[in-house]
Scaffold this motif. Structure first.
Motif, PDB file in Angstrom:
ATOM      1  N   THR A 102       0.765  -1.185  -0.052  1.00  0.00           N
ATOM      2  CA  THR A 102      -0.091  -0.096   0.200  1.00  0.00           C
ATOM      3  C   THR A 102       0.914   1.120  -0.119  1.00  0.00           C
ATOM      4  O   THR A 102       2.018   1.021   0.488  1.00  0.00           O
ATOM      5  N   THR A 103       0.288   2.503  -0.631  1.00  0.00           N
ATOM      6  CA  THR A 103       0.930   3.461  -0.400  1.00  0.00           C
ATOM      7  C   THR A 103       0.436   4.164   0.901  1.00  0.00           C
ATOM      8  O   THR A 103      -0.758   3.931   1.292  1.00  0.00           O
ATOM      9  N   PHE A 104       1.092   5.297   1.664  1.00  0.00           N
ATOM     10  CA  PHE A 104       0.585   5.778   2.808  1.00  0.00           C
ATOM     11  C   PHE A 104       1.385   7.000   2.949  1.00  0.00           C
ATOM     12  O   PHE A 104       2.444   7.297   2.522  1.00  0.00           O
ATOM     13  N   LYS A 105       0.784   7.937   3.859  1.00  0.00           N
ATOM     14  CA  LYS A 105       1.458   8.864   4.567  1.00  0.00           C
ATOM     15  C   LYS A 105       0.983   9.078   6.180  1.00  0.00           C
ATOM     16  O   LYS A 105       0.037   8.668   6.444  1.00  0.00           O
ATOM     17  N   CYS A 106       1.977   9.561   6.747  1.00  0.00           N
ATOM     18  CA  CYS A 106       1.927   9.515   8.382  1.00  0.00           C
ATOM     19  C   CYS A 106       1.046  10.721   8.766  1.00  0.00           C
ATOM     20  O   CYS A 106       0.416  10.746   9.708  1.00  0.00           O
ATOM     21  N   THR A 107       1.177  11.847   8.052  1.00  0.00           N
ATOM     22  CA  THR A 107       0.505  13.093   8.608  1.00  0.00           C
ATOM     23  C   THR A 107      -0.601  13.721   7.619  1.00  0.00           C
ATOM     24  O   THR A 107      -1.323  14.118   8.016  1.00  0.00           O
ATOM     25  N   GLY A 108      -0.772  12.906   6.336  1.00  0.00           N
ATOM     26  CA  GLY A 108      -1.725  13.382   5.280  1.00  0.00           C
ATOM     27  C   GLY A 108      -1.446  14.785   4.833  1.00  0.00           C
ATOM     28  O   GLY A 108      -2.033  15.395   3.924  1.00  0.00           O
ATOM     29  N   ALA A 109      -0.249  15.597   5.142  1.00  0.00           N
ATOM     30  CA  ALA A 109       0.161  16.817   4.567  1.00  0.00           C
ATOM     31  C   ALA A 109       0.432  16.578   3.118  1.00  0.00           C
ATOM     32  O   ALA A 109       0.971  15.699   2.705  1.00  0.00           O
ATOM     33  N   ALA A 110       0.043  17.588   2.228  1.00  0.00           N
ATOM     34  CA  ALA A 110       0.375  17.789   0.851  1.00  0.00           C
ATOM     35  C   ALA A 110       1.917  17.619   0.729  1.00  0.00           C
ATOM     36  O   ALA A 110       2.205  17.116  -0.460  1.00  0.00           O
ATOM     37  N   THR A 111       2.674  18.084   1.616  1.00  0.00           N
ATOM     38  CA  THR A 111       4.150  18.196   1.382  1.00  0.00           C
ATOM     39  C   THR A 111       4.750  16.904   1.950  1.00  0.00           C
ATOM     40  O   THR A 111       5.833  16.719   1.370  1.00  0.00           O
ATOM     41  N   GLU A 112       4.079  16.128   2.344  1.00  0.00           N
ATOM     42  CA  GLU A 112       4.806  14.945   2.949  1.00  0.00           C
ATOM     43  C   GLU A 112       4.895  13.916   1.641  1.00  0.00           C
ATOM     44  O   GLU A 112       3.909  13.576   1.164  1.00  0.00           O
ATOM     45  N   PRO A 113       6.065  13.319   1.577  1.00  0.00           N
ATOM     46  CA  PRO A 113       6.451  12.247   0.401  1.00  0.00           C
ATOM     47  C   PRO A 113       5.381  11.114   0.682  1.00  0.00           C
ATOM     48  O   PRO A 113       5.306  10.582   1.789  1.00  0.00           O
ATOM     49  N   LEU A 114       4.771  10.658  -0.552  1.00  0.00           N
ATOM     50  CA  LEU A 114       4.091   9.240  -0.268  1.00  0.00           C
ATOM     51  C   LEU A 114       5.034   8.044  -0.293  1.00  0.00           C
ATOM     52  O   LEU A 114       6.125   8.362  -0.851  1.00  0.00           O
ATOM     53  N   LYS A 115       4.764   7.230   0.727  1.00  0.00           N
ATOM     54  CA  LYS A 115       5.597   6.144   1.030  1.00  0.00           C
ATOM     55  C   LYS A 115       4.907   4.902   0.478  1.00  0.00           C
ATOM     56  O   LYS A 115       3.704   4.843   0.325  1.00  0.00           O
ATOM     57  N   THR A 116       5.717   3.710   0.444  1.00  0.00           N
ATOM     58  CA  THR A 116       5.080   2.560   0.154  1.00  0.00           C
ATOM     59  C   THR A 116       5.624   1.518   1.160  1.00  0.00           C
ATOM     60  O   THR A 116       6.829   1.467   1.482  1.00  0.00           O
TER      61      THR A 116
END
Length: 184
Positions: A102-116
Protein backbone atom coordinates in the motif's frame (compact mmCIF):
# COMPACT_ATOMS: atom_id res chain seq x y z
CA UNK A 1 -3.50 -63.36 24.79
CA UNK A 2 0.13 -62.23 25.29
CA UNK A 3 0.39 -61.42 21.55
CA UNK A 4 -2.77 -59.31 21.72
CA UNK A 5 -1.39 -57.38 24.72
CA UNK A 6 1.91 -56.71 22.91
CA UNK A 7 0.00 -55.48 19.85
CA UNK A 8 -2.12 -53.14 21.97
CA UNK A 9 1.02 -51.83 23.68
CA UNK A 10 2.64 -51.06 20.29
CA UNK A 11 -0.30 -49.03 18.90
CA UNK A 12 0.55 -45.75 20.70
CA UNK A 13 4.21 -45.99 19.64
CA UNK A 14 3.26 -46.67 16.00
CA UNK A 15 0.79 -43.76 16.02
CA UNK A 16 3.39 -41.41 17.48
CA UNK A 17 5.93 -42.45 14.85
CA UNK A 18 3.37 -41.90 12.08
CA UNK A 19 2.61 -38.41 13.37
CA UNK A 20 6.31 -37.55 13.42
CA UNK A 21 6.77 -38.82 9.86
CA UNK A 22 3.81 -36.78 8.62
CA UNK A 23 4.85 -33.65 10.52
CA UNK A 24 8.48 -33.70 9.37
CA UNK A 25 7.81 -32.63 5.73
CA UNK A 26 5.37 -29.96 6.91
CA UNK A 27 7.94 -28.42 9.23
CA UNK A 28 10.53 -28.38 6.45
CA UNK A 29 8.29 -26.21 4.24
CA UNK A 30 8.46 -22.41 4.60
CA UNK A 31 6.19 -21.50 7.47
CA UNK A 32 3.94 -18.69 8.44
CA UNK A 33 5.44 -15.59 10.01
CA UNK A 34 4.15 -14.78 13.48
CA UNK A 35 3.88 -11.19 14.66
CA UNK A 36 2.73 -9.22 17.69
CA UNK A 37 2.70 -5.52 18.47
CA UNK A 38 1.61 -2.75 20.83
CA UNK A 39 1.21 0.87 19.64
CA UNK A 40 -0.08 3.38 22.17
CA UNK A 41 -0.26 6.70 20.29
CA UNK A 42 -1.00 6.48 16.56
CA UNK A 43 -1.55 9.99 15.21
CA UNK A 44 -0.31 12.56 12.72
CA UNK A 45 -3.37 13.51 10.67
CA UNK A 46 -5.22 16.76 11.49
CA UNK A 47 -7.42 15.13 14.12
CA UNK A 48 -7.58 11.89 16.00
CA UNK A 49 -5.38 9.32 17.64
CA UNK A 50 -5.69 5.63 18.37
CA UNK A 51 -4.18 2.79 20.34
CA UNK A 52 -3.70 -0.56 18.56
CA UNK A 53 -2.42 -3.93 19.72
CA UNK A 54 -2.60 -7.45 18.41
CA UNK A 55 -0.90 -10.09 16.36
CA UNK A 56 -1.27 -13.24 14.36
CA UNK A 57 0.43 -14.97 11.47
CA UNK A 58 0.81 -14.37 7.76
CA UNK A 59 2.52 -15.88 4.76
CA UNK A 60 3.43 -13.43 1.96
CA UNK A 61 4.02 -16.33 -0.46
CA UNK A 62 0.59 -17.93 -0.07
CA UNK A 63 -1.52 -14.93 0.98
CA UNK A 64 -2.50 -16.63 4.26
CA UNK A 65 -3.34 -14.32 7.17
CA UNK A 66 -5.02 -14.77 10.54
CA UNK A 67 -4.73 -11.80 12.87
CA UNK A 68 -6.72 -9.61 15.24
CA UNK A 69 -6.38 -7.46 18.33
CA UNK A 70 -7.64 -4.54 20.33
CA UNK A 71 -8.08 -0.91 19.35
CA UNK A 72 -9.37 2.31 20.86
CA UNK A 73 -9.67 5.84 19.56
CA UNK A 74 -7.92 8.02 22.14
CA UNK A 75 -9.13 11.28 20.56
CA UNK A 76 -11.86 12.01 18.01
CA UNK A 77 -10.97 11.04 14.43
CA UNK A 78 -12.30 13.56 11.90
CA UNK A 79 -11.05 12.20 8.57
CA UNK A 80 -10.35 9.00 6.65
CA UNK A 81 -11.97 5.60 7.08
CA UNK A 82 -12.16 5.94 10.90
CA UNK A 83 -13.93 9.35 10.73
CA UNK A 84 -16.51 9.47 13.49
CA UNK A 85 -14.62 7.27 15.93
CA UNK A 86 -14.81 9.27 19.16
CA UNK A 87 -12.36 9.28 22.07
CA UNK A 88 -12.94 6.19 24.19
CA UNK A 89 -14.68 4.22 21.43
CA UNK A 90 -13.30 1.04 19.94
CA UNK A 91 -12.93 -2.50 21.15
CA UNK A 92 -11.25 -4.77 18.62
CA UNK A 93 -10.04 -5.24 15.05
CA UNK A 94 -9.77 -8.24 12.78
CA UNK A 95 -8.37 -8.93 9.34
CA UNK A 96 -10.31 -8.65 6.09
CA UNK A 97 -7.34 -9.54 3.87
CA UNK A 98 -3.58 -9.50 3.51
CA UNK A 99 -2.47 -6.83 1.04
CA UNK A 100 0.72 -7.15 -1.03
CA UNK A 101 1.48 -3.44 -0.54
CA UNK A 102 0.00 0.00 0.00
CA UNK A 103 0.99 3.63 -0.29
CA UNK A 104 0.63 5.85 2.75
CA UNK A 105 1.40 9.10 4.53
CA UNK A 106 1.91 9.54 8.26
CA UNK A 107 0.53 13.09 8.42
CA UNK A 108 -1.64 13.47 5.36
CA UNK A 109 0.11 16.77 4.59
CA UNK A 110 0.35 17.67 0.90
CA UNK A 111 4.10 18.25 1.35
CA UNK A 112 4.76 14.81 2.87
CA UNK A 113 6.17 12.36 0.30
CA UNK A 114 4.02 9.31 -0.46
CA UNK A 115 5.64 6.15 0.89
CA UNK A 116 5.14 2.47 0.04
CA UNK A 117 4.97 -0.50 2.42
CA UNK A 118 5.31 -4.07 1.11
CA UNK A 119 4.24 -7.22 2.95
CA UNK A 120 7.29 -9.40 3.67
CA UNK A 121 8.95 -11.23 6.57
CA UNK A 122 9.27 -8.00 8.62
CA UNK A 123 6.17 -6.04 7.54
CA UNK A 124 2.47 -6.81 7.20
CA UNK A 125 -0.02 -4.69 5.25
CA UNK A 126 -3.66 -5.43 6.05
CA UNK A 127 -7.18 -4.37 5.26
CA UNK A 128 -8.89 -4.58 8.65
CA UNK A 129 -12.31 -4.16 10.22
CA UNK A 130 -12.52 -2.05 13.37
CA UNK A 131 -15.36 -2.48 15.88
CA UNK A 132 -17.03 -0.21 18.44
CA UNK A 133 -18.78 -1.84 21.41
CA UNK A 134 -22.28 -0.72 20.42
CA UNK A 135 -22.00 -2.15 16.90
CA UNK A 136 -21.68 -5.77 18.02
CA UNK A 137 -20.36 -8.07 15.30
CA UNK A 138 -20.96 -5.51 12.55
CA UNK A 139 -17.74 -3.69 11.68
CA UNK A 140 -17.83 0.02 12.45
CA UNK A 141 -14.97 0.98 10.13
CA UNK A 142 -12.75 -0.67 7.51
CA UNK A 143 -9.26 0.72 6.93
CA UNK A 144 -5.77 -0.29 5.89
CA UNK A 145 -3.05 -0.74 8.48
CA UNK A 146 0.67 -1.51 8.53
CA UNK A 147 2.76 -3.17 11.24
CA UNK A 148 6.52 -3.54 10.78
CA UNK A 149 9.64 -4.49 12.68
CA UNK A 150 11.38 -1.75 10.67
CA UNK A 151 10.95 2.02 10.30
CA UNK A 152 8.35 2.55 7.56
CA UNK A 153 8.84 6.34 7.40
CA UNK A 154 12.55 7.21 7.62
CA UNK A 155 11.76 10.76 6.45
CA UNK A 156 9.94 11.42 9.76
CA UNK A 157 11.81 11.93 13.03
CA UNK A 158 11.86 8.86 15.23
CA UNK A 159 10.84 5.32 14.40
CA UNK A 160 7.44 4.85 12.76
CA UNK A 161 6.47 1.20 12.46
CA UNK A 162 2.69 1.17 12.77
CA UNK A 163 0.15 3.03 10.60
CA UNK A 164 -3.65 3.32 10.40
CA UNK A 165 -5.14 4.85 7.25
CA UNK A 166 -6.42 8.37 7.95
CA UNK A 167 -5.05 8.44 11.52
CA UNK A 168 -1.26 8.34 11.14
CA UNK A 169 1.87 6.54 12.29
CA UNK A 170 3.46 5.62 15.60
CA UNK A 171 6.41 3.97 17.21
CA UNK A 172 5.48 0.55 18.58
CA UNK A 173 6.88 -2.54 20.18
CA UNK A 174 6.72 -5.08 17.34
CA UNK A 175 7.93 -8.66 17.03
CA UNK A 176 8.12 -10.73 13.85
CA UNK A 177 9.11 -14.41 14.33
CA UNK A 178 12.28 -13.63 16.23
CA UNK A 179 13.03 -10.15 14.89
CA UNK A 180 12.07 -7.66 17.58
CA UNK A 181 12.00 -3.91 17.83
CA UNK A 182 11.27 -1.85 20.87
CA UNK A 183 10.64 1.80 20.28
CA UNK A 184 8.78 4.05 22.65
Amino acid sequence: MKMKMKTIALVPAVLAAAILLIAAPASAAPGNIGFGFNATDISGFPSGAARLTGGGAHNPGTGFVKSAGGFRCTSDVGQGPLAGCLAGEGVRWDTVELLASTTFKCTGAATEPLKTAITDANTIVLLADFYRAGDGNDESFTAQMIVSADDIAPDITGIQNVWIQGVGCASAIANFSGKATSQE
